[in-house]
Design a protein around this motif. Structure first.
Motif, short mmCIF file in Angstrom:
data_model
loop_
_atom_site.label_atom_id
_atom_site.label_comp_id
_atom_site.label_asym_id
_atom_site.label_seq_id
_atom_site.Cartn_x
_atom_site.Cartn_y
_atom_site.Cartn_z
N ILE A 50 -4.26 -9.88 1.59
CA ILE A 50 -4.16 -10.46 0.60
C ILE A 50 -3.60 -9.79 -0.39
O ILE A 50 -1.77 -9.60 -0.33
N GLY A 51 -3.05 -10.77 -1.27
CA GLY A 51 -1.90 -11.36 -1.95
C GLY A 51 -1.18 -10.16 -2.82
O GLY A 51 -2.36 -9.33 -3.40
N PRO A 52 -0.67 -10.47 -4.35
CA PRO A 52 -0.29 -9.46 -5.43
C PRO A 52 -1.79 -9.21 -5.69
O PRO A 52 -2.62 -10.00 -6.23
N CYS A 53 -2.30 -7.45 -5.76
CA CYS A 53 -2.59 -7.56 -6.58
C CYS A 53 -2.68 -6.31 -8.06
O CYS A 53 -1.64 -5.40 -8.23
N VAL A 54 -3.59 -6.14 -8.52
CA VAL A 54 -3.97 -4.56 -9.69
C VAL A 54 -4.68 -4.05 -9.81
O VAL A 54 -6.30 -4.64 -9.52
N LYS A 146 -0.21 1.87 -2.75
CA LYS A 146 0.76 0.37 -1.49
C LYS A 146 0.62 -1.19 -2.18
O LYS A 146 1.77 -2.02 -1.95
N TYR A 147 -0.89 -1.50 -2.15
CA TYR A 147 -0.90 -2.34 -2.46
C TYR A 147 -1.29 -3.15 -3.70
O TYR A 147 -1.86 -4.60 -4.37
N SER A 148 -0.64 -2.38 -5.01
CA SER A 148 -1.75 -2.79 -5.82
C SER A 148 0.22 -2.88 -6.70
O SER A 148 1.20 -2.33 -6.32
N GLN A 149 0.24 -3.80 -7.95
CA GLN A 149 1.33 -4.33 -8.05
C GLN A 149 1.15 -4.25 -10.20
O GLN A 149 2.32 -4.57 -10.53
N GLY A 150 0.30 -3.08 -10.42
CA GLY A 150 0.30 -2.54 -11.47
C GLY A 150 -1.55 -2.41 -11.59
O GLY A 150 -1.78 -2.23 -10.64
#
Length: 241
Positions: A50-54, A146-150
């Protein structure tokens, strides 16, 4: 390794107080490592696709006619249509609203569920192959971070507070980058933020005044998306498309 079950809380406490041979305790702990490892491996392999996630946090008890359920749907749909995947705890309430809104968008809708004493099923709005089930809270929280950018934090209970303060602590201690943490609902979160400012910081000096800048307090879906987009543009990052 089988799970121990108890008929009531007294049995659970009694079992915890019962002295077992030290080698038996160590053996059980050692075997647990393999279960923990398998959850990490499965989580890493799935989430890496998965790419960038919130991440959206909030109460499992919120009903579909609640204003915050409806607001979460709106927020998640706008986030997904901006190109960011949406991660929730995969269950009912705010989690369901997050996945439901995201499923109407164009990015992945991810559910990270947890085995609890009370039954919690995956909600039906998670993207195919992006639903994960965990026994260990700390493994699940690793996936969120780890996989969240917000992080978007809706009204919730103790679990929501735990997830929110985990993110704040990791950013405060520079263990992860300074990703946006957005609290939604001034009427719900305002009292907590006032207490942090006046009691924790000003009276007892247990945090720094600048730590308040780690968290944004908003009331609308457009404010949430604006903060996330502004963050991405600042660092010349791109969402999923």
């Amino acid at each position: 390794m089988s799970k121990e079950t108890y008929n009531n809380e007294d049995e659970r406490i009694q079992a915890g107080l019962t002295q077992k041979p030290w080698n038996e305790i160590r053996s059980n702990d050692s075997w647990a490592i393999f279960k923990i490892m398998s959850e990490f491996v499965n989580g890493f392999e799935t989430m890496a696709k998965i790419g960038p996630c919130v991440s959206i946090f909030g109460s499992a008890r919120t009903k579909p006619d609640d204003k915050y359920y409806l607001l979460t749907e709106e927020i998640a749909e706008k986030i997904a249509n901006s190109g960011y995947g949406v991660i929730t705890g995969g269950g009912p309430g705010i989690m369901e609203a997050g996945n439901k809104g995201a499923s109407r968008g164009t990015a992945p809708s991810v559910g990270l569920n947890i085995e609890l004493p009370f039954e919690q099923h995956f909600n039906p709005y998670i993207s195919h192959n992006f639903n994960l089930n965990f026994d260990y809270f700390f493994v699940r929280k690793t996936m969120f971070v780890k996989y969240s950018q917000g992080f978007v934090v809706m009204p919730g209970g103790f679990g929501t507070l735990d997830e929110m303060f985990e993110a704040v602590t990791l950013i405060q201690t520079k263990k992860i980058a300074r990703f946006p943490i957005i609290l939604v609902g001034t009427e719900f979160w305002g009292g907590l933020m006032d207490w942090i400012k006046t009691v924790m910081i000003e009276r007892y000096h247990n945090a720094s005044p600048e730590d308040l800048n780690l968290v944004k307090l908003v009331d609308t879906a457009d404010e949430v998306v604006e903060i996330i987009d502004k963050f991405y543009k600042k660092y010349s990052l791109s969402p999923n498309f």
